[in-house]
Write an enzyme that holds these catalytic residues in place. Sequence first.
Site, PDB file in Angstrom:
ATOM      1  N   ARG A  91       0.807  -1.202   0.000  1.00 48.17           N
ATOM      2  CA  ARG A  91       0.000   0.000   0.000  1.00 48.17           C
ATOM      3  C   ARG A  91       0.856   1.275   0.000  1.00 48.17           C
ATOM      4  O   ARG A  91       0.466   2.307  -0.546  1.00 48.17           O
ATOM      5  CB  ARG A  91      -0.889  -0.050   1.235  1.00 48.17           C
ATOM      6  CG  ARG A  91      -1.914   0.995   1.256  1.00 48.17           C
ATOM      7  CD  ARG A  91      -2.741   0.898   2.497  1.00 48.17           C
ATOM      8  NE  ARG A  91      -3.623   2.044   2.513  1.00 48.17           N
ATOM      9  CZ  ARG A  91      -3.249   3.232   2.913  1.00 48.17           C
ATOM     10  NH1 ARG A  91      -2.044   3.427   3.351  1.00 48.17           N
ATOM     11  NH2 ARG A  91      -4.105   4.238   2.857  1.00 48.17           N
ATOM     12  N   ARG A 118      -8.193   1.486   4.950  1.00 47.96           N
ATOM     13  CA  ARG A 118      -6.992   2.205   4.543  1.00 47.96           C
ATOM     14  C   ARG A 118      -7.175   3.063   3.286  1.00 47.96           C
ATOM     15  O   ARG A 118      -6.551   2.824   2.241  1.00 47.96           O
ATOM     16  CB  ARG A 118      -5.827   1.234   4.368  1.00 47.96           C
ATOM     17  CG  ARG A 118      -5.621   0.354   5.563  1.00 47.96           C
ATOM     18  CD  ARG A 118      -4.312  -0.363   5.530  1.00 47.96           C
ATOM     19  NE  ARG A 118      -3.250   0.432   6.110  1.00 47.96           N
ATOM     20  CZ  ARG A 118      -2.008  -0.014   6.285  1.00 47.96           C
ATOM     21  NH1 ARG A 118      -1.678  -1.207   5.927  1.00 47.96           N
ATOM     22  NH2 ARG A 118      -1.102   0.755   6.831  1.00 47.96           N
ATOM     23  N   PRO A 119      -8.015   4.102   3.382  1.00 40.40           N
ATOM     24  CA  PRO A 119      -8.197   4.984   2.222  1.00 40.40           C
ATOM     25  C   PRO A 119      -7.008   5.938   2.034  1.00 40.40           C
ATOM     26  O   PRO A 119      -6.140   6.021   2.900  1.00 40.40           O
ATOM     27  CB  PRO A 119      -9.440   5.788   2.615  1.00 40.40           C
ATOM     28  CG  PRO A 119      -9.467   5.782   4.104  1.00 40.40           C
ATOM     29  CD  PRO A 119      -8.766   4.531   4.558  1.00 40.40           C
ATOM     30  N   ILE A 120      -6.976   6.645   0.879  1.00 39.60           N
ATOM     31  CA  ILE A 120      -5.923   7.655   0.683  1.00 39.60           C
ATOM     32  C   ILE A 120      -6.556   9.023   0.403  1.00 39.60           C
ATOM     33  O   ILE A 120      -5.952   9.885  -0.236  1.00 39.60           O
ATOM     34  CB  ILE A 120      -4.909   7.267  -0.423  1.00 39.60           C
ATOM     35  CG1 ILE A 120      -5.590   7.020  -1.771  1.00 39.60           C
ATOM     36  CG2 ILE A 120      -4.068   6.080  -0.033  1.00 39.60           C
ATOM     37  CD1 ILE A 120      -4.612   7.124  -2.942  1.00 39.60           C
ATOM     38  N   ASP A 121      -7.791   9.202   0.884  1.00 41.50           N
ATOM     39  CA  ASP A 121      -8.491  10.454   0.615  1.00 41.50           C
ATOM     40  C   ASP A 121      -7.722  11.686   1.105  1.00 41.50           C
ATOM     41  O   ASP A 121      -7.771  12.748   0.488  1.00 41.50           O
ATOM     42  CB  ASP A 121      -9.896  10.428   1.249  1.00 41.50           C
ATOM     43  CG  ASP A 121      -9.852  10.110   2.736  1.00 41.50           C
ATOM     44  OD1 ASP A 121      -9.129   9.177   3.123  1.00 41.50           O
ATOM     45  OD2 ASP A 121     -10.532  10.806   3.519  1.00 41.50           O
ATOM     46  N   LEU A 122      -6.968  11.535   2.200  1.00 37.46           N
ATOM     47  CA  LEU A 122      -6.270  12.707   2.743  1.00 37.46           C
ATOM     48  C   LEU A 122      -5.063  13.093   1.882  1.00 37.46           C
ATOM     49  O   LEU A 122      -4.718  14.271   1.789  1.00 37.46           O
ATOM     50  CB  LEU A 122      -5.851  12.454   4.196  1.00 37.46           C
ATOM     51  CG  LEU A 122      -7.022  12.119   5.133  1.00 37.46           C
ATOM     52  CD1 LEU A 122      -6.524  11.754   6.521  1.00 37.46           C
ATOM     53  CD2 LEU A 122      -7.994  13.295   5.217  1.00 37.46           C
ATOM     54  N   ASP A 181       1.721  -0.784  15.301  1.00 39.73           N
ATOM     55  CA  ASP A 181       2.575  -1.841  14.739  1.00 39.73           C
ATOM     56  C   ASP A 181       3.193  -2.738  15.815  1.00 39.73           C
ATOM     57  O   ASP A 181       3.867  -3.720  15.488  1.00 39.73           O
ATOM     58  CB  ASP A 181       3.684  -1.228  13.868  1.00 39.73           C
ATOM     59  CG  ASP A 181       3.155  -0.756  12.522  1.00 39.73           C
ATOM     60  OD1 ASP A 181       1.978  -1.015  12.214  1.00 39.73           O
ATOM     61  OD2 ASP A 181       3.917  -0.117  11.778  1.00 39.73           O
ATOM     62  N   ILE A 211      -6.115   2.891  15.890  1.00 48.46           N
ATOM     63  CA  ILE A 211      -5.667   3.403  14.587  1.00 48.46           C
ATOM     64  C   ILE A 211      -6.361   2.689  13.424  1.00 48.46           C
ATOM     65  O   ILE A 211      -6.863   3.322  12.513  1.00 48.46           O
ATOM     66  CB  ILE A 211      -4.127   3.278  14.435  1.00 48.46           C
ATOM     67  CG1 ILE A 211      -3.421   3.913  15.643  1.00 48.46           C
ATOM     68  CG2 ILE A 211      -3.646   3.901  13.134  1.00 48.46           C
ATOM     69  CD1 ILE A 211      -3.584   5.398  15.817  1.00 48.46           C
TER      70      ILE A 211
HETATM   71  C1  UD1 Z   1       1.860   3.857   8.301  1.00 48.71           C
HETATM   72  C2  UD1 Z   1       2.851   2.728   8.448  1.00 48.71           C
HETATM   73  C3  UD1 Z   1       2.179   1.501   9.100  1.00 48.71           C
HETATM   74  C4  UD1 Z   1       1.527   1.926  10.417  1.00 48.71           C
HETATM   75  C5  UD1 Z   1       0.617   3.118  10.215  1.00 48.71           C
HETATM   76  C6  UD1 Z   1       0.083   3.679  11.529  1.00 48.71           C
HETATM   77  C7  UD1 Z   1       4.337   3.072   6.567  1.00 48.71           C
HETATM   78  C8  UD1 Z   1       4.816   2.599   5.244  1.00 48.71           C
HETATM   79  N1  UD1 Z   1       3.343   2.374   7.116  1.00 48.71           N
HETATM   80  O1  UD1 Z   1       0.818   3.397   7.443  1.00 48.71           O
HETATM   81  O2  UD1 Z   1       3.179   0.529   9.332  1.00 48.71           O
HETATM   82  O3  UD1 Z   1       0.745   0.846  10.892  1.00 48.71           O
HETATM   83  O4  UD1 Z   1       1.343   4.198   9.575  1.00 48.71           O
HETATM   84  O5  UD1 Z   1       1.129   4.016  12.366  1.00 48.71           O
HETATM   85  O6  UD1 Z   1       4.866   4.011   7.120  1.00 48.71           O
HETATM   86  N2  UD1 Z   1      -6.453   7.317   6.810  1.00 48.71           N
HETATM   87  C9  UD1 Z   1      -7.521   7.926   6.190  1.00 48.71           C
HETATM   88  N3  UD1 Z   1      -7.299   8.591   5.013  1.00 48.71           N
HETATM   89  C10 UD1 Z   1      -6.069   8.683   4.447  1.00 48.71           C
HETATM   90  C11 UD1 Z   1      -4.985   8.064   5.083  1.00 48.71           C
HETATM   91  C12 UD1 Z   1      -5.201   7.389   6.278  1.00 48.71           C
HETATM   92  O7  UD1 Z   1      -8.649   7.861   6.677  1.00 48.71           O
HETATM   93  O8  UD1 Z   1      -5.950   9.305   3.380  1.00 48.71           O
HETATM   94  C13 UD1 Z   1      -6.673   6.579   8.081  1.00 48.71           C
HETATM   95  C14 UD1 Z   1      -6.324   5.098   7.988  1.00 48.71           C
HETATM   96  O9  UD1 Z   1      -7.402   4.349   7.489  1.00 48.71           O
HETATM   97  C15 UD1 Z   1      -5.995   4.760   9.425  1.00 48.71           C
HETATM   98  C16 UD1 Z   1      -5.354   6.057   9.938  1.00 48.71           C
HETATM   99  O10 UD1 Z   1      -5.766   7.081   9.049  1.00 48.71           O
HETATM  100  O11 UD1 Z   1      -7.163   4.508  10.150  1.00 48.71           O
HETATM  101  C17 UD1 Z   1      -3.850   6.028  10.014  1.00 48.71           C
HETATM  102  O12 UD1 Z   1      -3.330   5.570   8.780  1.00 48.71           O
HETATM  103  P1  UD1 Z   1      -1.928   6.055   8.224  1.00 48.71           P
HETATM  104  O13 UD1 Z   1      -1.163   6.767   9.282  1.00 48.71           O
HETATM  105  O14 UD1 Z   1      -2.134   6.759   6.929  1.00 48.71           O
HETATM  106  O15 UD1 Z   1      -1.223   4.677   7.934  1.00 48.71           O
HETATM  107  P2  UD1 Z   1      -0.181   4.436   6.785  1.00 48.71           P
HETATM  108  O16 UD1 Z   1       0.549   5.709   6.520  1.00 48.71           O
HETATM  109  O17 UD1 Z   1      -0.811   3.715   5.671  1.00 48.71           O
END
Ligand code: UD1
Length: 433
Positions: A96, A125-129, A308, A330
Amino acid sequence: MDKFVIRGGTPLLGTVRISGAKNAALPCMAAALLTDDTVVLENIPQVRDIETTRRLLSAMGAEVELGYGRAHHRTTIQAGKLSTPEASYELVKTMRASTLVLGPLVARCGRARVSLPGGCAIGARPIDLHIKGLERLGAKITQDHGYVEASAKRLRGAEIVFDKITVTGTEDLLMAATLAEGDTVMQNCAREPEVADLADLLNKMGAKIEGAGTSTIRIRGVSKLRGARHRIIPDRIEAGTFITAAALTGGDVKITGCDPSHLDAVLQKLHEAGVKTTHSQDSIRVMGDKPLRAADMNTEEYPGFPTDMQAQYMVVATQAEGTSIITENIFENRFMHALELVRMGAHIKMEGRRAIVRGRTPLGAAAVLASDLRASASLVLAALVADGETIIDRVYHIDRGYEHIEEKLKSVGAEIRRIGEMFPKKAAAPAKA
Ligand code: UD1
């Protein structure tokens, strides 16, 4: 598919050296896309996600050289010409974090096409942000056929307030903003050490970033970045995993090459659970001679207890005196390991985001299935204290993020071996009459 066979019951004794942080190495490799000069990264862990990133960057036209021999932890990246600023579904679906190339590509090439990651074993795990932030920086975004396309002649600085704290989201936009015209202020940023490490590299490349590692990051956009050499920080999750392994087995292990200051919340919680440690600037010694006791734990963004390390901590809770409540704040679906631990004899009740773990339960060997990276680590830990021989299937999950875990465990006395598929597909098929 490889499996681990682990015989439990041996206290771990000796020294383990920690590798570079995968979660810092991935964004730093993506950052190399921001310049046509050479970026040299040291202390890159030899794990599968790094190889996936090499394939991802190579597919765009970058030259990526993974070191070998004595230089096997060095990676050299030269993104002189980027022929295809794209990340295909084939690669994004396996990792991802591939979405980390979105920001750098649009900043450097003016356009990017990246597959949406879709569902993932630990939640939506969306990427909207990431997308919202790029729009704030002036990118035009379209989505179709499962891909997101971003384009902008040149990004412009903006004020971005994250609705929710996101690690890779912060990193993606940080990279994008370095080449934007004007100033960017990002608020409610992730404060993880990996974000600060990325900013450190970017500043060596000529970026003007202040405040990385705090919740407000200020970036003064520049028109060009140059090459740099950078050493990746140690992996705090790998260190935390070995600390719990030592504590669980009643061993005595020195964990070297780590940064104890990144592990404050983990060490504090483990002390509460009765684990004895001492540390120097770059090592931690764990003395597992005291009985473990229950301590409730909530996962939080850094500097809180890392999600993690939640699965690994759950194994500690199964062995501690008393009942522990573990709350996962999280990700919404990160208790898959609990079901496998129950199959090994643990008493765990799940209520939404909470797991109630009754301690002091002897674990028994079983055949178990790894479901994601950290879940697999927890099964390895459980197997180290289980009675008998545990077989863990699908260890490719663990190979994504732990460098030679079986070698490292073996070096401190664990009885662990890796085996290939026991019944190759052809042999397993029923013989034709
Ligand atoms: C990173 C780490 C992962 C760790 C996670 C939380 C990397 C490569 N991976 O993942 O090992 O478990 O941080 O510490 O560094 N979210 C949204 N919209 C978005 C992005 C995230 O709603 O656009 C939500 C996610 O669904 C989740 C939360 O925000 O509930 C945190 O996610 P995020 O910090 O983005 O995790 P990653 O960066 O994918």
